[in-house]
Design a protein around this motif. Structure first.
Motif, PDB file in Angstrom:
ATOM      1  N   PRO A  58       0.824  -1.193   0.000  1.00 18.29           N
ATOM      2  CA  PRO A  58       0.000   0.000   0.000  1.00 18.29           C
ATOM      3  C   PRO A  58       0.868   1.257   0.000  1.00 18.29           C
ATOM      4  O   PRO A  58       1.953   1.273   0.582  1.00 18.29           O
ATOM      5  N   ALA A  59       0.392   2.271  -0.643  1.00 17.38           N
ATOM      6  CA  ALA A  59       1.181   3.484  -0.872  1.00 17.38           C
ATOM      7  C   ALA A  59       1.546   4.214   0.414  1.00 17.38           C
ATOM      8  O   ALA A  59       2.629   4.764   0.527  1.00 17.38           O
ATOM      9  N   GLU A  60       0.676   4.191   1.406  1.00 17.55           N
ATOM     10  CA  GLU A  60       0.903   4.981   2.610  1.00 17.55           C
ATOM     11  C   GLU A  60       1.919   4.368   3.584  1.00 17.55           C
ATOM     12  O   GLU A  60       2.270   4.978   4.580  1.00 17.55           O
ATOM     13  N   MET A  61       2.438   3.201   3.282  1.00 23.17           N
ATOM     14  CA  MET A  61       3.362   2.545   4.206  1.00 23.17           C
ATOM     15  C   MET A  61       4.828   2.893   3.962  1.00 23.17           C
ATOM     16  O   MET A  61       5.679   2.595   4.779  1.00 23.17           O
ATOM     17  N   GLY A  62       5.154   3.479   2.834  1.00 27.54           N
ATOM     18  CA  GLY A  62       6.544   3.835   2.562  1.00 27.54           C
ATOM     19  C   GLY A  62       7.421   2.668   2.166  1.00 27.54           C
ATOM     20  O   GLY A  62       8.642   2.725   2.316  1.00 27.54           O
ATOM     21  N   VAL A  63       6.818   1.606   1.635  1.00 22.24           N
ATOM     22  CA  VAL A  63       7.591   0.424   1.269  1.00 22.24           C
ATOM     23  C   VAL A  63       8.534   0.710   0.103  1.00 22.24           C
ATOM     24  O   VAL A  63       9.602   0.125   0.014  1.00 22.24           O
ATOM     25  N   GLY A  64       8.177   1.639  -0.780  1.00 23.26           N
ATOM     26  CA  GLY A  64       9.055   2.000  -1.890  1.00 23.26           C
ATOM     27  C   GLY A  64      10.348   2.610  -1.382  1.00 23.26           C
ATOM     28  O   GLY A  64      11.441   2.257  -1.829  1.00 23.26           O
ATOM     29  N   LYS A  65      10.225   3.501  -0.427  1.00 24.22           N
ATOM     30  CA  LYS A  65      11.403   4.136   0.173  1.00 24.22           C
ATOM     31  C   LYS A  65      12.259   3.096   0.894  1.00 24.22           C
ATOM     32  O   LYS A  65      13.488   3.118   0.799  1.00 24.22           O
ATOM     33  N   ALA A  66      11.629   2.184   1.607  1.00 26.94           N
ATOM     34  CA  ALA A  66      12.359   1.119   2.299  1.00 26.94           C
ATOM     35  C   ALA A  66      13.091   0.229   1.296  1.00 26.94           C
ATOM     36  O   ALA A  66      14.244  -0.158   1.510  1.00 26.94           O
TER      37      ALA A  66
END
Length: 100
Positions: A58-66
């Motif tokens: 989900p977009a709001e979790m910041g998984v892309g940044k992680a």
């Protein structure tokens, strides 16, 4: 006699508290999966560089940044399935993170 009837009626009207069972609702907790798709350039040693996030859920979790933070630790097979070197080319790197 009337006074004793009134006293008896008053005593019998008072409700006795009934112990209620404590109800606890237990939720079935399942691990969540967060996903990101990175596009990265393969270095000559099989490491990744110049990564960017293509999608995340989900977009709001910041998984892309992680995932971007972890990408410098990734190693890929230098030879692709076609037998050619991947060095200098961009590849898609799926990243799945299980959250407990």
């Amino acid at each position: 006699m009337i006074a004793s009837l009134l006293a008896a009626a008053a005593v019998s009207i008072v409700p006795t508290p009934v112990a209620q069972p404590v109800v606890t609702q237990v939720k079935d907790v399942q691990p969540q999966i967060a996903e990101a798709l990175l596009s990265c350039m393969v270095k000559r040693d099989g490491g990744l560089t110049a990564c960017s996030v293509q999608s995340e859920f989900p977009a709001e979790m910041g998984v892309g940044k992680a995932a971007l933070t972890m990408a410098s630790q990734f190693q890929v097979e230098l030879m692709g399935p076609d037998g050619k070197s991947r060095a200098g080319s961009f590849i898609d790197v799926p990243v799945r993170i299980r959250i407990r």
